[in-house]
Write a protein that holds these residues in place. Structure first.
Motif, short mmCIF file in Angstrom:
data_model
loop_
_atom_site.label_atom_id
_atom_site.label_comp_id
_atom_site.label_asym_id
_atom_site.label_seq_id
_atom_site.Cartn_x
_atom_site.Cartn_y
_atom_site.Cartn_z
N VAL A 41 -22.18 44.50 61.28
CA VAL A 41 -22.36 45.58 61.85
C VAL A 41 -22.70 46.87 61.02
CG1 VAL A 41 -21.34 47.30 63.54
CG2 VAL A 41 -21.19 44.92 63.99
N LEU A 42 -21.68 46.69 59.92
CA LEU A 42 -21.76 47.87 58.89
C LEU A 42 -23.06 47.70 58.25
CD1 LEU A 42 -20.19 49.82 57.13
CD2 LEU A 42 -19.31 48.21 55.75
N SER A 43 -23.60 46.62 57.65
CA SER A 43 -24.91 46.31 57.04
C SER A 43 -25.95 46.86 57.78
CB SER A 43 -25.08 44.74 56.94
OG SER A 43 -26.33 44.62 56.24
N MET A 44 -26.13 46.68 59.29
CA MET A 44 -27.14 47.29 60.16
C MET A 44 -27.01 48.74 60.23
SD MET A 44 -28.85 44.51 60.71
CE MET A 44 -29.98 45.26 61.57
N ALA A 45 -25.72 49.18 60.22
CA ALA A 45 -25.72 50.69 60.29
C ALA A 45 -26.32 51.21 59.07
CB ALA A 45 -24.13 51.07 60.46
N VAL A 46 -25.93 50.80 57.80
CA VAL A 46 -26.49 51.23 56.47
C VAL A 46 -28.05 51.03 56.32
CG1 VAL A 46 -26.52 50.61 54.06
CG2 VAL A 46 -24.30 50.72 55.16
N ALA A 47 -28.44 49.98 57.02
CA ALA A 47 -29.94 49.91 57.02
C ALA A 47 -30.66 50.85 57.74
CB ALA A 47 -30.19 48.27 57.68
N LEU B 141 -29.48 53.95 58.32
CA LEU B 141 -29.47 55.23 57.37
C LEU B 141 -30.54 55.08 56.31
CD1 LEU B 141 -25.66 55.56 57.36
CD2 LEU B 141 -27.29 56.98 58.59
N VAL B 142 -30.63 54.01 55.51
CA VAL B 142 -31.76 53.81 54.45
C VAL B 142 -32.93 54.00 55.12
CG1 VAL B 142 -32.64 52.55 52.73
CG2 VAL B 142 -29.81 52.60 53.08
N GLU B 143 -33.24 53.34 56.14
CA GLU B 143 -34.55 53.72 57.00
C GLU B 143 -34.96 54.99 57.39
OE1 GLU B 143 -38.61 52.34 58.17
OE2 GLU B 143 -37.20 51.85 56.77
N ARG B 144 -34.04 55.49 57.83
CA ARG B 144 -34.32 57.10 58.14
C ARG B 144 -34.46 57.96 57.21
NH1 ARG B 144 -35.97 60.35 61.70
NH2 ARG B 144 -37.12 60.77 60.00
N TYR C 202 -34.37 53.18 64.61
CA TYR C 202 -33.88 53.28 65.86
C TYR C 202 -33.36 51.70 66.20
CZ TYR C 202 -35.73 57.93 66.84
OH TYR C 202 -35.81 59.27 66.58
N PHE C 203 -34.43 50.60 65.92
CA PHE C 203 -34.17 49.43 66.34
C PHE C 203 -32.82 48.99 65.65
CE2 PHE C 203 -35.11 44.82 65.35
CZ PHE C 203 -35.25 44.22 66.81
N TYR C 204 -32.68 49.39 64.44
CA TYR C 204 -31.32 48.72 63.72
C TYR C 204 -29.97 49.41 64.44
CZ TYR C 204 -34.33 47.25 59.77
OH TYR C 204 -35.07 46.68 59.02
N TRP C 205 -30.24 50.53 64.83
CA TRP C 205 -29.17 51.20 65.58
C TRP C 205 -28.99 50.47 67.03
CZ3 TRP C 205 -25.71 53.58 63.23
CH2 TRP C 205 -25.86 54.35 62.24
N LEU C 206 -30.17 49.96 67.51
CA LEU C 206 -29.68 49.28 68.69
C LEU C 206 -29.13 48.14 68.47
CD1 LEU C 206 -30.56 48.67 71.77
CD2 LEU C 206 -32.82 47.58 70.81
N LEU C 207 -29.58 47.29 67.55
CA LEU C 207 -28.69 46.04 66.93
C LEU C 207 -27.27 46.33 66.71
CD1 LEU C 207 -31.38 44.41 64.88
CD2 LEU C 207 -30.64 43.79 66.93
N VAL C 208 -26.90 47.37 66.20
CA VAL C 208 -25.53 48.06 65.91
C VAL C 208 -24.74 47.97 67.35
CG1 VAL C 208 -23.96 49.74 65.19
CG2 VAL C 208 -26.03 49.26 63.77
N GLY C 209 -25.26 48.55 68.27
CA GLY C 209 -24.61 48.85 69.49
C GLY C 209 -24.42 47.41 70.08
N ILE C 210 -25.42 46.63 70.18
CA ILE C 210 -25.35 45.41 70.77
C ILE C 210 -24.24 44.36 70.18
CG2 ILE C 210 -26.52 43.02 70.88
CD1 ILE C 210 -29.33 44.64 71.45
N ASN C 211 -24.23 44.84 68.84
CA ASN C 211 -23.17 43.72 67.96
C ASN C 211 -21.76 44.26 68.18
OD1 ASN C 211 -24.29 41.57 66.07
ND2 ASN C 211 -25.88 42.82 66.37
N VAL C 212 -21.68 45.70 68.35
CA VAL C 212 -20.15 46.21 68.60
C VAL C 212 -19.81 45.50 69.95
CG1 VAL C 212 -19.03 48.44 69.20
CG2 VAL C 212 -20.57 48.15 66.92
N VAL C 213 -20.64 45.92 70.90
CA VAL C 213 -20.17 45.13 72.10
C VAL C 213 -19.92 43.74 72.12
CG1 VAL C 213 -21.03 44.79 74.61
CG2 VAL C 213 -21.30 46.95 73.57
N ASN C 214 -20.72 43.09 71.45
CA ASN C 214 -20.53 41.56 71.33
C ASN C 214 -19.23 41.40 70.58
OD1 ASN C 214 -21.47 38.49 71.40
ND2 ASN C 214 -21.37 39.13 69.13
#
Length: 592
Positions: A430-436, A438-441, A542-554
């Motif tokens: 989850v942390l890695s996808m959040a960093v990804a 931010l870097v892409e932004r 945006y796609f990475y943040w979507l994955l962050v959300g999915i993985n937090v819930v999971n």
């Protein structure tokens, strides 16, 4: 009397130390000598061929999206889907390979046969880039490759998929089979085996995404293929040289048949009342060697227990019809498989994140400054090596520092249980996808300010944190999943267990493609797709943040399931082995 008992116990102890009594056999079909077979002396041969396979796989897989976009000329979305489909098939095929290994072929034979298929795939891949009539085109660059090249290329790639299908589940379970679960020292070594297995795997990955990818990028794709083919052929020979040191397990026939027998027996006796005590349920005699390790009864899924109820008129000491009466162990094995399903499902979102590391992460690298010196430019796929570095650091510290400390602190032989270890790794993901994200932004902000030069002013090492964090998480989650699916499956289905672990990654690749298609469709209807023709016209952040959300819930769902999970509970062995090599028969005597 006491002296005789003491001598007998001492003799049995010596037998247990001398012979391996876990139903494995040596290469001549005899009970193995502990001193000359198995453990690390056998595993090193096995890790060698795993190193070779991972070298080939990651040397090909990490640069696949680049080959598809630059040589096959697919657009970004199509190339990402093509990679996901290939990776999905490659990691789903082990379900078939694992089944065949456990049921009919045996693990050694399956590894050998699939390695030869893998080698054939590498040979075809080399031919598609060397033979003039099979090359993409005869003149330097071309806008569309020849159809014959595409056919040979994809045929070779899917032959590698088939080879991986038998290789991966059988080899890892075959390596773990070299350690006796019932021997305290070997059992601890087996826990370390999964860590060092992944250390060897990461070494292959590192060389694959650095040296092999560099050769692809700066010399030729063909030169890299020739090296991979030679290395694979050499390690197949090394693997065969280790045969005298291996411990083998006989295939047990289809694992689906006992499962079906339990279900049929439970349904047939659904109206019978439960016995007052669980020990009244039927279990095979402890002297029944074919039964393998026995399992304790558990109170979950009690409906299945009815398969082990002894009906009136049945004699438990006589051979029973397995379609009418199942043992407690067979019933518990079905429960183990049912328990695995929720864990498998809740690891899929983690696998979707892994799919991005071999597609979008690498494609991001192509848009960044990869120059180290005037004469050296890092190949885009080589940045993947940082994930392997993170995993090597994670596995080494975990095995050498954390496990000894946690063993003392918790009293648990593993240090921490398997499922919490997997959950810790998911948190890193989850942390890695959040960093990804931010870097892409940041990369897109640079592109907006200077559309002509794009993001080439931004160093490729901006991707390092997301890869390193991912690698550290993999040291917990991937290693934990391997150990979980090997350990928590029935003993007769361990290759299939490793295949289930791999199928998490396979199914996740298909889900990743499905998610990309779905997000593309929804966002395009809303105005502008998150996936444009290239990265600069896309919104991967945006796609990475979507994955962050999915993985937090999971992660919350996974934690809920893991806290209620019942681990496999094996009865201690009660047999000793004596005079095993005196004749062609194995002499097993029951302990008094």
């Amino acid at each position: 009397m006491h002296m005789e008992q003491a001598k007998k116990e001492e003799s049995l102890s010596m037998d247990e130390e001398k012979w391996v009594s876990d139903s494995s056999l040596d290469h001549k079909g005899r009970v193995p000598l502990r001193a000359s077979t198995g453990a690390w002396k056998a595993s090193l041969f096995i890790i060698a061929i795993e190193f070779s396979e991972r070298l080939s796989y990651f040397g090909i897989a990490t640069s696949l999206i680049i080959y598809l976009t630059k040589v096959i000329h697919e657009d970004l979305k199509t190339a990402a889907k093509s990679v996901n489909y290939w990776a999905g098939v490659t990691t789903m095929m082990p379900l078939l390979g694992g089944f065949l290994a456990d049921a009919y072929l045996g693990r050694f034979s399956t590894v050998l046969a699939s390695s030869i298929v893998y080698l054939l795939g590498l040979l075809l891949l080399t031919m598609s880039r060397v033979v003039p009539g099979l090359k993409p085109c005869n003149t330097g660059l071309c806008h569309k490759p020849r159809r014959i090249h595409e056919i040979f290329f994809f045929l070779a790639m899917y032959l590698i998929s088939i080879g991986t299908g038998g290789h991966k589940p059988s080899l890892e379970s075959f390596g773990a089979d070299q350690f006796d679960d019932d021997h305290p020292k070997e059992r601890k070594k087996k826990m370390s085996f999964f860590n060092w297995w992944n250390f060897g795997l990461c070494c292959g990955l590192l060389l694959g995404v650095t040296i092999i990818v560099y050769i692809q990028d700066n010399i030729s794709w063909a030169a890299a293929d020739i090296i991979l083919t030679v290395v694979m052929a050499s390690t197949i020979v090394i693997f065969c040289m280790g045969r005298p040191f291996y411990r083998f397990r006989k295939p047990m026939g289809s694992p689906l048949t006992p499962m079906l027998q339990v279900l049929v027996a439970a349904i047939a006796k659904r109206n019978l009342p439960y016995p007052s005590q669980p020990d009244q349920l039927y279990e095979a005699p402890k002297s029944d060697k074919a039964q393998g390790r026995l399992l304790f009864h558990t109170n979950k899924l009690k409906f299945l227990d009815k398969a082990a109820i002894i009906e009136e008129g049945q004699n438990s000491s006589e051979k029973q019809n397995p379609w009418r009466l199942a043992t407690v162990t067979k019933v518990e094995e079905i429960k183990l498989i049912v328990n695995v399903i929720p864990i498998w499902l809740t690891t899929l979102p983690f696998g979707i994140c892994i799919a991005q590391t071999a597609t979008f992460f690498i494609k991001q690298g192509t848009t960044l400054n990869r120059k180290i010196t005037d004469n050296f430019i890092i190949p885009p796929a080589s940045i993947y090596a940082l994930g392997a570095v993170g995993m090597i650091i994670s596995v080494t510290i975990y095995d050498k520092v954390l496990v000894p400390f946690l063993r003392k602190a918790t009293g648990n032989e593993r240090g921490i249980k398997i499922l919490p270890r997997i959950g810790i790794g998911m948190l890193f993901t989850v942390l890695s996808m959040a960093v990804a994200a931010l870097v892409e932004r940041k990369r897109l902000n640079i592109v907006e300010k200077n559309p002509l030069n794009g993001s080439f002013s931004m160093s490729v090492f901006w991707l390092a944190p997301q890869y390193l964090i991912f690698g550290i998480g993999d040291g917990f989650t991937l290693v934990g999943l391997q150990e979980y699916f090997y350990d928590q499956m029935p003993d007769s289905m361990r290759s299939l267990g490793i295949a289930l672990y791999l199928s998490v990654l396979g199914a996740s690749n298909f889900l990743s493609s499905l998610l990309i298609t779905l997000v593309d469709h929804v966002t395009e209807k809303a105005g502008k797709s998150w996936f444009g023709k290239d990265l600069n016209s896309s919104r991967l952040d945006y796609f990475y943040w979507l994955l962050v959300g999915i993985n937090v819930v999971n992660l919350f769902v996974y934690t809920f399931i893991a806290r209620r999970y019942s681990y496999k509970n094996v009865r201690k062995p009660t047999v000793a082995v004596a005079d095993c090599h005196e004749d062609d028969h194995d002499h097993i005597e029951e302990m008094a």
